[in-house]
Scaffold this motif. Structure first.
Motif, PDB file in Angstrom:
ATOM      1  N   ASP A 101      45.046   3.353 -32.562  1.00 30.76           N
ATOM      2  CA  ASP A 101      44.664   3.245 -31.154  1.00 30.76           C
ATOM      3  C   ASP A 101      43.591   4.253 -30.740  1.00 30.76           C
ATOM      4  O   ASP A 101      43.504   4.634 -29.583  1.00 30.76           O
ATOM      5  N   ARG A 127      52.946   0.075 -26.846  1.00 30.19           N
ATOM      6  CA  ARG A 127      52.629   0.306 -25.432  1.00 30.19           C
ATOM      7  C   ARG A 127      53.409   1.536 -24.927  1.00 30.19           C
ATOM      8  O   ARG A 127      54.622   1.620 -25.089  1.00 30.19           O
ATOM      9  N   SER A 128      52.696   2.424 -24.240  1.00 31.66           N
ATOM     10  CA  SER A 128      53.340   3.531 -23.546  1.00 31.66           C
ATOM     11  C   SER A 128      53.521   3.211 -22.067  1.00 31.66           C
ATOM     12  O   SER A 128      54.280   3.879 -21.370  1.00 31.66           O
ATOM     13  N   ASP A 130      51.378   3.746 -19.878  1.00 32.53           N
ATOM     14  CA  ASP A 130      50.726   4.841 -19.155  1.00 32.53           C
ATOM     15  C   ASP A 130      49.219   4.725 -19.354  1.00 32.53           C
ATOM     16  O   ASP A 130      48.680   5.148 -20.376  1.00 32.53           O
ATOM     17  N   ARG A 131      48.537   4.176 -18.355  1.00 32.54           N
ATOM     18  CA  ARG A 131      47.104   3.943 -18.500  1.00 32.54           C
ATOM     19  C   ARG A 131      46.258   5.185 -18.261  1.00 32.54           C
ATOM     20  O   ARG A 131      45.029   5.113 -18.313  1.00 32.54           O
ATOM     21  N   GLU A 135      44.503   6.456 -25.302  1.00 33.10           N
ATOM     22  CA  GLU A 135      44.998   5.588 -26.378  1.00 33.10           C
ATOM     23  C   GLU A 135      45.575   4.285 -25.848  1.00 33.10           C
ATOM     24  O   GLU A 135      45.461   3.237 -26.504  1.00 33.10           O
ATOM     25  N   GLU A 136      46.186   4.323 -24.676  1.00 34.91           N
ATOM     26  CA  GLU A 136      46.749   3.101 -24.109  1.00 34.91           C
ATOM     27  C   GLU A 136      45.638   2.118 -23.732  1.00 34.91           C
ATOM     28  O   GLU A 136      45.772   0.907 -23.941  1.00 34.91           O
ATOM     29  N   ARG A 139      44.533   0.553 -26.913  1.00 30.11           N
ATOM     30  CA  ARG A 139      45.489  -0.458 -27.390  1.00 30.11           C
ATOM     31  C   ARG A 139      45.316  -1.772 -26.639  1.00 30.11           C
ATOM     32  O   ARG A 139      45.287  -2.860 -27.233  1.00 30.11           O
ATOM     33  N   GLU A 303      54.760   5.321 -26.905  1.00 29.57           N
ATOM     34  CA  GLU A 303      54.530   3.954 -27.360  1.00 29.57           C
ATOM     35  C   GLU A 303      55.416   3.622 -28.559  1.00 29.57           C
ATOM     36  O   GLU A 303      55.351   2.512 -29.090  1.00 29.57           O
TER      37      GLU A 303
END
Length: 361
Positions: A101, A127-128, A130-131, A135-136, A139, A303
């Motif tokens: 990611d 997926r975390s 958390d935008r 890294e999110e 992804r 994630e």
């Protein structure tokens, strides 16, 4: 059949290594033409951060090095895209395989689909939620254009299905990072930099996320808390380059041993022999779960929820009281006992290569 494999950072190399070995094994076993090109974007450019990995993981030097270096997220992404597009235009391939990611993952994914080539994402669906995490964003953007997803857990499958991805494009294969771990456990070596240190009982510490290390006051508060909570145990801290400049005075700490970044086999040796790990890394959450070593993660989310539900990991966010109590629990042997997720068995790469041949034939 030709596969272009992209790597740009330390974790990427750990993930592509078993895939490269699986390609070679498949070609030899089935007597088929299965070729690959390893493209190193140069996102990590320090030898201790990337170069030694080729030796430790027994993979050849990259066929191509885009040498983008370190800069802002946007500039780095742009440099990778320009250089990778040039490479793909000059070199035919049947698909591009990206892992993880990082910026290299997302940048090369976008270029691949702009050129109407097949895109494979290993570790898709993590997926975390958390935008605020770079890294999110990587992804989400990568998975929005991916053709085939190779996932680590059922949770990742479910994330993709919720986002409208057809089940036929999702393949639960396990964790390639664990593949490398399994292959490397018998080859680990004690770091020369720690020769002479009394390390009968120690914690391993890693911190690199901007939210934890860019603020010098916050970082040093974490370190002072860890230093005190460790009691008589040492804390081995391989310092990430972005973290080094934020540490105010290393002489303030009695128990923390500040050392340079370690090659993979030396870092793995320190991890498997530690009493516990304090980290903000995603991959280390996975590795400690496999090794059944207590892991304390300085993040509000992850994630990799399977490392909490099934494994040995716990999230504590920025709570200093929880940080102290967690280290104390580990020290007296009261940490939870974990188990290993399905398909984390060292064979994920073999499943990936077999399925790729089937999909691309």
């Amino acid at each position: 059949m030709h596969i272009t494999i992209v790597a740009g950072t330390r974790p990427n190399f750990v993930k592509v290594s078993p895939i490269i070995h699986a390609i070679k094994d498949y070609e030899k076993k089935h007597q088929v033409g299965l070729e690959y090109t390893l493209v190193h974007t140069g996102q990590h450019y320090d030898d201790k951060m990337s170069g030694s990995f080729f030796t430790d993981l027994n993979i050849p030097q990259p066929d191509v090095n885009l040498s983008v270096g370190s800069c802002s997220h946007s500039e780095q992404t742009a440099r990778i895209m320009v250089a990778f597009e040039k490479h793909l235009l000059e070199n035919r391939t049947d698909c591009v395989l990206v892992v993880g990611d990082v910026n290299s993952t997302m940048a090369c994914a976008v270029v691949t689909k702009k050129l109407n080539l097949k895109l494979v994402h290993v570790e898709g669906g993590l997926r975390s939620l958390d935008r605020s995490m770079p890294e999110e964003i990587n992804r989400l953007l990568t998975d929005s254009v991916t053709d085939y997803f190779f996932t680590t857990t059922q949770e990742a499958d479910e994330n993709l299905l919720k986002e409208g991805i057809e089940k036929e494009r999702i393949f639960l294969v396990g964790n390639v990072m664990i593949d490398s771990l399994v292959k490397s456990l018998e080859k680990t070596r004690f770091p020369n930099v720690l020769k002479g240190e009394d390390l009968e009982n120690y914690f391993l510490l890693t911190l690199h996320r901007p939210s934890n290390v860019d603020d010098a006051v916050k970082l040093n508060t974490f370190l002072k808390t860890i230093d005190k909570a460790a009691g008589e145990a040492k804390v081995v801290f391989p310092v990430h380059p972005r973290t080094e400049s934020k540490i105010t005075d290393k002489g303030d700490y009695q128990n923390i041993l500040f050392i340079p970044p370690l090659p993979y086999l030396e870092f793995l040796d320190m991890m498997k022999k530690s009493v516990g790990v304090v980290t903000d890394s995603g991959g280390i959450q996975e590795e400690t779960t496999f090794l059944k070593i207590p892991c304390v993660t300085l993040r509000e989310n992850t994630e990799r929820p399977e490392t909490i539900h099934i494994g040995t990991n716990e999230l504590i966010g920025e709570n200093l009281n929880l940080l102290t109590s967690s280290i104390e629990k580990i020290s007296i042997g009261e940490w939870k006992k974990g188990s290993i997720p399905t398909f984390w068995d060292g064979k994920a790469s073999n499943r990936i290569v077999s399925k790729l041949v089937e999909l691309l034939s």
